[in-house]
Design a protein around this motif. Sequence first.
Motif, short mmCIF file in Angstrom:
data_model
loop_
_atom_site.label_atom_id
_atom_site.label_comp_id
_atom_site.label_asym_id
_atom_site.label_seq_id
_atom_site.Cartn_x
_atom_site.Cartn_y
_atom_site.Cartn_z
N PHE A 241 -9.67 -31.19 2.29
CA PHE A 241 -8.41 -30.53 1.95
C PHE A 241 -8.60 -29.01 1.85
O PHE A 241 -7.78 -28.24 2.34
CB PHE A 241 -7.88 -31.06 0.62
N VAL A 242 -9.67 -28.60 1.19
CA VAL A 242 -9.92 -27.16 1.04
C VAL A 242 -10.08 -26.50 2.39
O VAL A 242 -9.47 -25.45 2.68
CB VAL A 242 -11.17 -26.92 0.16
N TYR A 243 -10.87 -27.10 3.27
CA TYR A 243 -11.12 -26.51 4.58
C TYR A 243 -9.87 -26.55 5.46
O TYR A 243 -9.60 -25.62 6.22
CB TYR A 243 -12.27 -27.22 5.27
N LEU A 244 -9.10 -27.64 5.36
CA LEU A 244 -7.86 -27.73 6.14
C LEU A 244 -6.85 -26.66 5.70
O LEU A 244 -6.15 -26.07 6.53
CB LEU A 244 -7.25 -29.12 6.01
N LEU A 245 -6.77 -26.42 4.39
CA LEU A 245 -5.85 -25.40 3.90
C LEU A 245 -6.28 -24.01 4.36
O LEU A 245 -5.43 -23.18 4.72
CB LEU A 245 -5.79 -25.46 2.37
N LEU A 246 -7.59 -23.75 4.37
CA LEU A 246 -8.07 -22.46 4.89
C LEU A 246 -7.76 -22.33 6.37
O LEU A 246 -7.31 -21.27 6.84
CB LEU A 246 -9.58 -22.35 4.68
N GLN A 247 -7.99 -23.40 7.13
CA GLN A 247 -7.73 -23.36 8.58
C GLN A 247 -6.25 -23.15 8.85
O GLN A 247 -5.87 -22.36 9.72
CB GLN A 247 -8.21 -24.67 9.21
N ARG A 249 -3.96 -21.75 6.82
CA ARG A 249 -3.47 -20.45 6.39
C ARG A 249 -3.92 -19.33 7.31
O ARG A 249 -3.14 -18.43 7.65
CB ARG A 249 -3.95 -20.16 4.97
N GLU A 250 -5.20 -19.37 7.75
CA GLU A 250 -5.75 -18.28 8.54
C GLU A 250 -5.68 -18.52 10.04
O GLU A 250 -6.09 -17.66 10.82
CB GLU A 250 -7.20 -18.02 8.12
N GLY A 251 -5.17 -19.70 10.45
CA GLY A 251 -5.12 -20.00 11.88
C GLY A 251 -6.49 -20.03 12.51
O GLY A 251 -6.69 -19.59 13.66
N LEU A 252 -7.45 -20.55 11.80
CA LEU A 252 -8.84 -20.57 12.26
C LEU A 252 -8.97 -21.47 13.48
O LEU A 252 -8.46 -22.59 13.51
CB LEU A 252 -9.74 -21.09 11.13
N ALA A 253 -9.64 -20.98 14.50
CA ALA A 253 -9.85 -21.77 15.72
C ALA A 253 -10.63 -23.03 15.41
O ALA A 253 -11.54 -23.02 14.56
CB ALA A 253 -10.60 -20.94 16.76
N PHE A 254 -10.30 -24.12 16.07
CA PHE A 254 -10.92 -25.40 15.78
C PHE A 254 -12.44 -25.34 15.92
O PHE A 254 -13.17 -25.99 15.18
CB PHE A 254 -10.37 -26.49 16.70
N GLY A 255 -12.92 -24.58 16.89
CA GLY A 255 -14.36 -24.50 17.12
C GLY A 255 -15.13 -23.89 15.96
O GLY A 255 -16.32 -24.12 15.80
N TRP A 256 -14.42 -23.11 15.12
CA TRP A 256 -15.06 -22.47 13.98
C TRP A 256 -14.95 -23.31 12.71
O TRP A 256 -15.60 -23.00 11.70
CB TRP A 256 -14.42 -21.10 13.72
N PHE A 257 -14.17 -24.35 12.76
CA PHE A 257 -13.91 -25.16 11.56
C PHE A 257 -15.18 -25.69 10.91
O PHE A 257 -15.33 -25.61 9.68
CB PHE A 257 -12.96 -26.31 11.92
N PRO A 258 -16.14 -26.25 11.68
CA PRO A 258 -17.35 -26.78 11.03
C PRO A 258 -18.15 -25.73 10.27
O PRO A 258 -18.93 -26.06 9.37
CB PRO A 258 -18.17 -27.35 12.20
N LEU A 259 -17.98 -24.46 10.63
CA LEU A 259 -18.77 -23.41 9.99
C LEU A 259 -18.34 -23.17 8.54
O LEU A 259 -19.09 -22.56 7.77
CB LEU A 259 -18.67 -22.12 10.79
N LEU A 260 -17.16 -23.63 8.14
CA LEU A 260 -16.78 -23.54 6.73
C LEU A 260 -17.72 -24.39 5.88
O LEU A 260 -18.19 -23.96 4.82
CB LEU A 260 -15.32 -24.00 6.55
N ALA A 261 -18.01 -25.60 6.36
CA ALA A 261 -18.96 -26.46 5.65
C ALA A 261 -20.37 -25.88 5.70
O ALA A 261 -21.12 -25.98 4.73
CB ALA A 261 -18.95 -27.87 6.26
N VAL A 262 -20.71 -25.27 6.82
CA VAL A 262 -22.04 -24.65 6.95
C VAL A 262 -22.21 -23.54 5.92
O VAL A 262 -23.24 -23.44 5.25
CB VAL A 262 -22.25 -24.09 8.38
N GLY A 263 -21.18 -22.69 5.77
CA GLY A 263 -21.25 -21.59 4.82
C GLY A 263 -21.38 -22.08 3.39
O GLY A 263 -22.18 -21.56 2.60
N THR A 264 -20.59 -23.10 3.04
CA THR A 264 -20.68 -23.68 1.69
C THR A 264 -22.07 -24.24 1.44
O THR A 264 -22.65 -24.04 0.36
CB THR A 264 -19.63 -24.79 1.52
N SER A 265 -22.61 -24.94 2.41
CA SER A 265 -23.94 -25.54 2.26
C SER A 265 -25.02 -24.48 2.13
O SER A 265 -26.00 -24.67 1.39
CB SER A 265 -24.24 -26.45 3.46
N LEU A 266 -24.86 -23.37 2.83
CA LEU A 266 -25.84 -22.29 2.74
C LEU A 266 -25.89 -21.72 1.32
O LEU A 266 -26.97 -21.53 0.75
CB LEU A 266 -25.51 -21.18 3.73
N VAL A 267 -24.72 -21.46 0.74
CA VAL A 267 -24.67 -20.96 -0.63
C VAL A 267 -25.25 -22.00 -1.58
O VAL A 267 -26.03 -21.67 -2.50
CB VAL A 267 -23.22 -20.62 -1.03
#
Length: 401
Positions: A241-247, A249-267
């Motif tokens: 839900f969090v990532y879908l809402l970000l996508q 709101r910001e119109g994030l390209a589908f190809g970049w969507f997995p990188l939201l999880a990558v960034g969270t995991s890095l932190v």
Amino acid sequence: MYLSTIDKPKTANWKGLSGNVFALGTVSLITDVSSEMVAAILPLYLVIGLQLSPAAYGLIDGVYTGATTLLRLAGGYLADRTNRRKAVAGFGYGLSAAAKLGLLAAGNSLTALGFVITADRAGKGLRTAPRDALITLSTPSGDLGRAFGVHRAMDGIGAFAGPLVAMAVLAASAQSFDAVFVTSFCIAAFGVLVLALYVRDRPEPVERKEPLKLALLKDPAVRRIVLAASLLGLVTVGDGFVYLLLQKREGLAFGWFPLLAVGTSLVYLLLAAPLGALADRIGRLKVMLGGYVALTAVYLLLHGPLGGWPLLVTVVLLYGVFYAATDGVLMALAGPILPERLRTTGIALIQSGQALAYLGSSVLFGLAWQFWSPEAATRTAAVAVVLALITTAALLGRRRS
């Protein structure tokens, strides 16, 4: 205790942590690479690809987690009853590995996909409590925050690498999802092998003078932590839900969507060990509550004044802080409360309460998104987290942590 490193601290590994902690961390790292290869794109696939409504997605997301509740309890009880925590955990890891092959046959069938993912989550439900119990039983009480922090950091490395590996496999296989599924299975199978070879367990059952009974809830301290964990689970919205809402709101390209999880995991992987060590020093309850403050900020920012890349970076950063400050810290907080003989069952009870609460959270948030609005849903969630924080502080503040 399980290992000589506990009875003889001088033989322990990094700053007193036993080899079992690192072995289990390695298994989790490998397994998370496999799991996150698939999980990172699943919300987008279900909502965008299969056109599920937010309410339907919330139901599926919650059921996949909540449906494993009985298996968590069964796995915890069986592990304590037989004193074979490694074997029960190994079966769970194996079931999740086998489920990866099931994705090859699922295709676009929502029913088949749901069955396969449920099998994968069932494996997770069986393995989690025995794994965490092995960590608590392999670590002195004063080092539990650090032990879980190190384990969760290693787990976070796998979660960070998984989506990147999936993207690499897709690029190398002309966008073949079957190649991702086969690779995911091979990696998961390797994790099971590492568990079999390097994780240590007691070779024989412990003799008991009386039957093992599920009497944990007679202890007021156990009741309080189960209630608090369930309450916090009820106010936690799923990652998808969090990532879908970000996508959205910001119109994030589908190809970049997995990188939201990558960034969270890095932190998460960078902060899990330091925050676990901090929890041992200043108090585990304080660190855990601080994590939920970060979660409140995430929910408010999803429809706040911030936008663009500053919003994406800030949300990912705070979301990673939330997981690093709560996931392993809660288990470290619970460990000393639970009797060793019922340690796995107790951990399973806490996790089951969270899983059932998460089912309710996902369904309610999906309905609120669909019938109110995304803004109203996230702001209500933020208020709910604040109320849960106050209640948790009152419940668990009665004991020093």
